[in-house]
Design a protein around this motif. Structure first.
Motif: not given
Length: 420
Positions: A296-315
């Motif tokens: 579960t921790l792995f999946a939560v880390g993956l979700l946080a990774s997707g949310l943060a990186s897609t925001s920075v990538g769009c920036f």
């Protein structure tokens, strides 16, 4: 057109008033936002694949890539601070219209590959955690990233940094937790520091790992992040550059540790285990081997990774477009448009893990186009003055460019001959 006006027209919000840097700004700044690019879902796919298939063989790739990233991100931030312009803005002023459009096209392709990986990763995480269909998961990731970008647009860079760094903390915990309960062979991990390959497929994977680590959009955006945070303050440059070195060093240590932890976890827990060709399969194997809490921790880390990186990538994509094309596209409108290709791929049923790894190969091919101009401009005395790269640093930087180009030439050759 002034840099501040250009950034605002493109939907970017420059810092309102640069502050004299202290200890806090040294360690919590633009480099940590750029570092999100180094722990995105593409890294997860590439690192887990490397560990599951080849054990500890490719540890040296991550170590070398992280050392390269340390140099590259510092040069990017330094260029922005010294010149008061982002790397795309500097290129936009120097290129004629035809070459400028061609350069923007390849940079935009890189940005699209980045966004694809990040949305796919977030969608996979939501599917693992809640059983959501991938298309709906991708849509949710896009909407949440719009909310994160709205913070930057309305509140400025500093609150945006705090949100992204909070997500980085979640990523670090999520991806490193399993390392402490897995049976890592440290002698074997140490042997993985010796550079070598095991067939053509390992070369292809190494190129993907490099593309996932030294990401082109992070090279472009860091110059803008540093400039917008501190402003153009010629008299404060020695102090700002010292602060930037600490900022980059700390952020790259965190990112490097997370990446290496992912590979070690896969090598210790997933090697020889069936069904680990996808992130979903790897998650199931991790949960079965190390327990549901770690899974579960792995999946939560993956979700946080997707949310943060897609925001920075769009920036980053908005920064690239603003600098090269001087086009005024609101950030949220750009986010909506760039979300479409990822949703289409999710809807067509393409293997999302395979798409993630291939997106990293595309990123690897785009690195020289960002890296070579960065080294050239940061070594230009007419542009950088007393802060131009010393001769020794120039040599090291060009060696890095040469290594990246050589790996990409090998990648293209293997791909064309069917070796990968």
């Amino acid at each position: 057109m002034q840099d501040g006006v250009l950034s605002r027209d493109a939907g970017l919000q420059p810092a309102a008033a640069p502050r004299r840097p202290g200890v806090r700004t040294w360690l919590w700044g633009p480099a940590f936002v750029a570092a999100i690019a180094y722990v995105d879902p593409g890294n997860v796919a590439a690192n887990l694949t490397a560990g599951a298939r080849y054990g500890y063989l490719l540890v040296w790739v991550l170590v070398g890539a992280n050392v390269m990233a340390l140099l590259v991100q510092y040069l990017s931030a330094k260029t922005g601070l010294v010149t008061g312009s982002s790397l795309p803005e500097l290129l936009g002023r120097r290129l004629r219209r035809g070459p400028r459009l061609a350069y923007w096209a390849q940079a935009e392709l890189v940005a699209a590959a980045t966004d694809l990986a990040e949305v796919l990763g977030g969608a996979i995480a939501l599917n693992i955690l809640f059983g959501l269909p991938l298309v709906w998961g991708g849509l949710i990731v896009g909407v949440v990233s719009m909310l994160v970008l709205a913070i930057q647009t309305r509140r400025g860079q500093r609150p945006f940094e705090f949100v992204v760094m909070g997500l980085l903390l979640i990523i670090t915990v999520g991806f490193m937790a399993g390392l402490f309960v897995s049976d890592v062979s440290w002698p074997a991990a140490a042997s993985g520091l010796v550079p070598r390959f095991a067939g053509t497929e390992s070369v292809l994977l190494a190129a993907g790992m490099l593309g996932a680590t030294v990401m082109p959009h992070a090279i472009y955006v860091h110059s803008a992040l540093a400039r917008d945070r501190h402003g153009h303050q010629p008299h404060e440059l020695p102090r700002l550059l010292r602060a930037t070195r600490w900022d980059v060093l700390a952020s790259m240590i965190v990112a490097g540790a997370v990446n290496i932890a992912m590979l070690l976890l896969a090598a210790a827990s997933l090697q020889g285990v069936g069904g680990t060709d996808s992130i979903e399969g790897a998650h199931a194997a991790i949960s079965g081997t190390l327990g549901s809490v770690i899974g579960t921790l792995f999946a939560v880390g993956l979700l946080a990774s997707g949310l943060a990186s897609t925001s920075v990538g769009c920036f980053a994509g908005a920064t690239i477009m603003a600098g090269l094309l001087h086009v005024r596209v609101p950030m949220l409108a750009r986010r909506a448009l760039t979300l479409i290709p990822a949703l289409v791929i999710l809807a067509t049923g393409v293997n999302p893990t395979w798409a993630l790894v291939m997106s990293q190969v595309v990123l690897s091919l785009g690195i020289p186009f960002a890296l070579a101009p960065l080294v050239r401009l940061s070594s230009d005395r007419a542009l950088m003055g007393d802060f131009t790269n010393p001769r020794g640093l120039q040599v090291v930087a060009w060696v890095v460019v040469g290594l990246v180009v050589a790996l990409n030439v090998a990648l293209i050759g293997l791909t064309l001959t069917g070796g990968g």
